[in-house]
Design a protein around this motif. Sequence first.
Motif, PDB file in Angstrom:
ATOM      1  N   GLY A  47      15.424  -5.663 -17.722  1.00 19.49           N
ATOM      2  CA  GLY A  47      14.008  -5.763 -18.013  1.00 19.49           C
ATOM      3  C   GLY A  47      13.356  -7.224 -18.166  1.00 19.49           C
ATOM      4  O   GLY A  47      14.035  -7.857 -19.064  1.00 19.49           O
ATOM      5  N   LEU A  48      12.459  -7.456 -17.431  1.00 15.56           N
ATOM      6  CA  LEU A  48      11.773  -8.910 -17.661  1.00 15.56           C
ATOM      7  C   LEU A  48      10.525  -8.835 -17.901  1.00 15.56           C
ATOM      8  O   LEU A  48       9.731  -8.054 -17.066  1.00 15.56           O
ATOM      9  CB  LEU A  48      12.283  -9.575 -16.364  1.00 15.56           C
ATOM     10  N   SER A  49      10.059  -9.528 -18.708  1.00 17.33           N
ATOM     11  CA  SER A  49       8.542  -9.542 -19.050  1.00 17.33           C
ATOM     12  C   SER A  49       8.236 -10.927 -19.608  1.00 17.33           C
ATOM     13  O   SER A  49       8.722 -11.583 -19.820  1.00 17.33           O
ATOM     14  CB  SER A  49       8.363  -8.385 -20.291  1.00 17.33           C
ATOM     15  N   ILE A  50       6.761 -11.242 -19.091  1.00 16.45           N
ATOM     16  CA  ILE A  50       6.175 -12.348 -19.507  1.00 16.45           C
ATOM     17  C   ILE A  50       4.648 -11.943 -19.729  1.00 16.45           C
ATOM     18  O   ILE A  50       4.320 -11.245 -18.941  1.00 16.45           O
ATOM     19  CB  ILE A  50       6.331 -13.496 -18.413  1.00 16.45           C
ATOM     20  N   PRO A  99       8.678   0.516 -14.162  1.00 13.66           N
ATOM     21  CA  PRO A  99       7.630  -0.815 -14.610  1.00 13.66           C
ATOM     22  C   PRO A  99       6.172  -0.076 -14.740  1.00 13.66           C
ATOM     23  O   PRO A  99       5.497  -0.416 -15.916  1.00 13.66           O
ATOM     24  CB  PRO A  99       7.777  -1.653 -13.529  1.00 13.66           C
ATOM     25  N   GLY A 100       5.542   0.685 -14.060  1.00 13.18           N
ATOM     26  CA  GLY A 100       4.169   1.036 -13.832  1.00 13.18           C
ATOM     27  C   GLY A 100       3.841   1.985 -14.986  1.00 13.18           C
ATOM     28  O   GLY A 100       2.908   1.919 -15.739  1.00 13.18           O
ATOM     29  N   GLU A 101       4.929   2.739 -15.168  1.00 14.33           N
ATOM     30  CA  GLU A 101       4.705   3.855 -16.563  1.00 14.33           C
ATOM     31  C   GLU A 101       4.801   3.273 -17.761  1.00 14.33           C
ATOM     32  O   GLU A 101       4.065   3.374 -18.616  1.00 14.33           O
ATOM     33  CB  GLU A 101       5.809   4.901 -16.148  1.00 14.33           C
ATOM     34  N   LEU A 102       5.811   2.368 -17.835  1.00 15.26           N
ATOM     35  CA  LEU A 102       5.984   1.412 -18.886  1.00 15.26           C
ATOM     36  C   LEU A 102       4.735   0.624 -19.389  1.00 15.26           C
ATOM     37  O   LEU A 102       4.497   0.687 -20.592  1.00 15.26           O
ATOM     38  CB  LEU A 102       7.286   0.429 -18.609  1.00 15.26           C
ATOM     39  N   LEU A 103       4.064   0.163 -18.434  1.00 14.88           N
ATOM     40  CA  LEU A 103       3.009  -0.700 -18.781  1.00 14.88           C
ATOM     41  C   LEU A 103       1.950   0.238 -19.111  1.00 14.88           C
ATOM     42  O   LEU A 103       1.029   0.055 -20.123  1.00 14.88           O
ATOM     43  CB  LEU A 103       2.607  -1.585 -17.506  1.00 14.88           C
ATOM     44  N   SER A 104       1.560   1.528 -18.515  1.00 15.92           N
ATOM     45  CA  SER A 104       0.820   2.490 -18.756  1.00 15.92           C
ATOM     46  C   SER A 104       0.906   2.984 -20.363  1.00 15.92           C
ATOM     47  O   SER A 104      -0.111   3.228 -21.231  1.00 15.92           O
ATOM     48  CB  SER A 104       0.482   3.757 -17.892  1.00 15.92           C
ATOM     49  N   ARG A 105       2.216   3.221 -20.564  1.00 12.63           N
ATOM     50  CA  ARG A 105       2.363   3.526 -22.007  1.00 12.63           C
ATOM     51  C   ARG A 105       2.349   2.509 -23.054  1.00 12.63           C
ATOM     52  O   ARG A 105       1.731   2.662 -24.211  1.00 12.63           O
ATOM     53  CB  ARG A 105       3.881   4.207 -22.025  1.00 12.63           C
ATOM     54  N   THR A 106       2.555   1.166 -22.608  1.00  9.17           N
ATOM     55  CA  THR A 106       2.290   0.013 -23.709  1.00  9.17           C
ATOM     56  C   THR A 106       0.817   0.052 -23.811  1.00  9.17           C
ATOM     57  O   THR A 106       0.263  -0.337 -25.046  1.00  9.17           O
ATOM     58  CB  THR A 106       2.930  -1.037 -23.088  1.00  9.17           C
ATOM     59  N   ASN A 107       0.024   0.033 -22.610  1.00  5.98           N
ATOM     60  CA  ASN A 107      -1.347   0.055 -22.836  1.00  5.98           C
ATOM     61  C   ASN A 107      -1.903   1.221 -23.870  1.00  5.98           C
ATOM     62  O   ASN A 107      -3.042   0.719 -24.716  1.00  5.98           O
ATOM     63  CB  ASN A 107      -2.149   0.315 -21.557  1.00  5.98           C
ATOM     64  N   GLU A 108      -1.641   2.308 -23.690  1.00  8.06           N
ATOM     65  CA  GLU A 108      -1.905   3.187 -24.686  1.00  8.06           C
ATOM     66  C   GLU A 108      -1.658   3.070 -26.252  1.00  8.06           C
ATOM     67  O   GLU A 108      -2.263   3.064 -27.073  1.00  8.06           O
ATOM     68  CB  GLU A 108      -1.458   4.894 -24.378  1.00  8.06           C
ATOM     69  N   PHE A 163       5.776  -7.074 -15.750  1.00 12.01           N
ATOM     70  CA  PHE A 163       7.002  -6.483 -16.186  1.00 12.01           C
ATOM     71  C   PHE A 163       7.921  -6.258 -14.829  1.00 12.01           C
ATOM     72  O   PHE A 163       7.189  -5.531 -14.013  1.00 12.01           O
ATOM     73  CB  PHE A 163       6.789  -5.129 -16.990  1.00 12.01           C
ATOM     74  N   MET A 164       9.122  -6.709 -14.634  1.00 12.22           N
ATOM     75  CA  MET A 164      10.143  -6.369 -13.695  1.00 12.22           C
ATOM     76  C   MET A 164      11.286  -5.788 -14.174  1.00 12.22           C
ATOM     77  O   MET A 164      11.846  -5.857 -15.163  1.00 12.22           O
ATOM     78  CB  MET A 164      10.391  -7.737 -12.882  1.00 12.22           C
ATOM     79  N   ARG A 165      11.844  -4.862 -13.338  1.00 11.85           N
ATOM     80  CA  ARG A 165      13.200  -4.211 -13.496  1.00 11.85           C
ATOM     81  C   ARG A 165      13.986  -4.856 -12.212  1.00 11.85           C
ATOM     82  O   ARG A 165      13.800  -4.565 -11.357  1.00 11.85           O
ATOM     83  CB  ARG A 165      13.025  -2.647 -13.398  1.00 11.85           C
ATOM     84  N   GLY A 197      20.082  -6.081  -6.187  1.00 11.40           N
ATOM     85  CA  GLY A 197      19.267  -7.150  -5.925  1.00 11.40           C
ATOM     86  C   GLY A 197      17.546  -6.741  -6.005  1.00 11.40           C
ATOM     87  O   GLY A 197      16.844  -7.715  -5.536  1.00 11.40           O
ATOM     88  N   VAL A 198      17.369  -5.608  -6.133  1.00  8.87           N
ATOM     89  CA  VAL A 198      16.153  -5.043  -6.225  1.00  8.87           C
ATOM     90  C   VAL A 198      15.073  -5.292  -7.242  1.00  8.87           C
ATOM     91  O   VAL A 198      15.772  -4.970  -8.475  1.00  8.87           O
ATOM     92  CB  VAL A 198      15.946  -3.516  -5.928  1.00  8.87           C
ATOM     93  N   LEU A 199      13.987  -5.861  -7.263  1.00 11.24           N
ATOM     94  CA  LEU A 199      13.003  -5.965  -8.153  1.00 11.24           C
ATOM     95  C   LEU A 199      11.839  -5.182  -8.023  1.00 11.24           C
ATOM     96  O   LEU A 199      11.264  -5.063  -7.103  1.00 11.24           O
ATOM     97  CB  LEU A 199      12.484  -7.606  -8.197  1.00 11.24           C
ATOM     98  N   GLU A 200      11.618  -4.337  -9.149  1.00 11.16           N
ATOM     99  CA  GLU A 200      10.465  -3.657  -9.010  1.00 11.16           C
ATOM    100  C   GLU A 200       9.409  -4.337 -10.215  1.00 11.16           C
ATOM    101  O   GLU A 200       9.785  -4.533 -11.296  1.00 11.16           O
ATOM    102  CB  GLU A 200      10.752  -2.022  -9.393  1.00 11.16           C
ATOM    103  N   SER A 201       8.369  -4.453  -9.684  1.00 10.66           N
ATOM    104  CA  SER A 201       7.144  -5.176 -10.394  1.00 10.66           C
ATOM    105  C   SER A 201       5.890  -4.424 -10.601  1.00 10.66           C
ATOM    106  O   SER A 201       5.394  -3.934  -9.610  1.00 10.66           O
ATOM    107  CB  SER A 201       6.915  -6.744  -9.714  1.00 10.66           C
TER     108      SER A 201
END
Length: 276
Positions: free
Chosen positions: A87-90, A121-130, A145-147, A153-157
Amino acid sequence: MPHKRATDDGDELLARLGTLTAQARERAELQRSLVELAVALQRGMLPGDMPTAPGFHLAVQYAPAFHGLNVGGDWYDAFRMPDGCIGLSIGDVQGHNIEAAAFMGQVRVGLRALASVTSEPGELLSRTNELLLSLGTDLFATCTFMRLDPSTGVLESARAGHIPCVWATADGRSGIAEDEGGPPLGVQQGQEYPVTRYRLSTGGVFVLLTDGVVEGPSLSVDEGLEQVVKLAGVAAVAGLDAGALAASVIKGAERVGHEDDAAVLVVGHDAPDVRR
């Protein structure tokens, strides 16, 4: 008699000046202490070690701004997730003071904690928002946030109001990531954050950064991003490692004349001939 009155007035004036000087020194010392506290608080919340994976290299750089209490809102993070991905976040918290630094810590810890529930990543940001909305604060944060799946080598952002990432490949292509994104975290309930998939090819790089790197009195955000695109493109073609690129990008922030914190996180896919 008049001479004595003049002397008394002069002594009183000197006494007042002495008092004002002492008060000014106390305020300056308090301001310096608050700045040091904000910087120490932020640095203490940022991770020390980066996770490792065969064929990939992570590098970070951070430069605080020292204009008053203009420090404390930016962060970067990288950690191993339960599914084996990284997990990568900035991100960047609104405001630049001790309160912002503390809130930054809450966002970063919240992302890590919720990543044990979902790595998407999308669900993770939604939960963090709540989660942030439930804290009842007026502060908000932008974030990417990226996985990274090291096996493919796949990055999901997923992006929450944050400036886009920059990418480059070893064959000379480079550009700005075009993921759709959503609103900042902690602003409005029920938000969804679209996910965009990228593949980090051998010798390629992804650069995550905060706006303090690319925006300042001497450059607009778009101009600053284009500078990073050029740096990333040169680094990928030349086979420079992630650490060298991160150092070059943060050095460019000085030319921008940034008045904000500046954070950089580089993900590099090592070429076969890279020597550690």
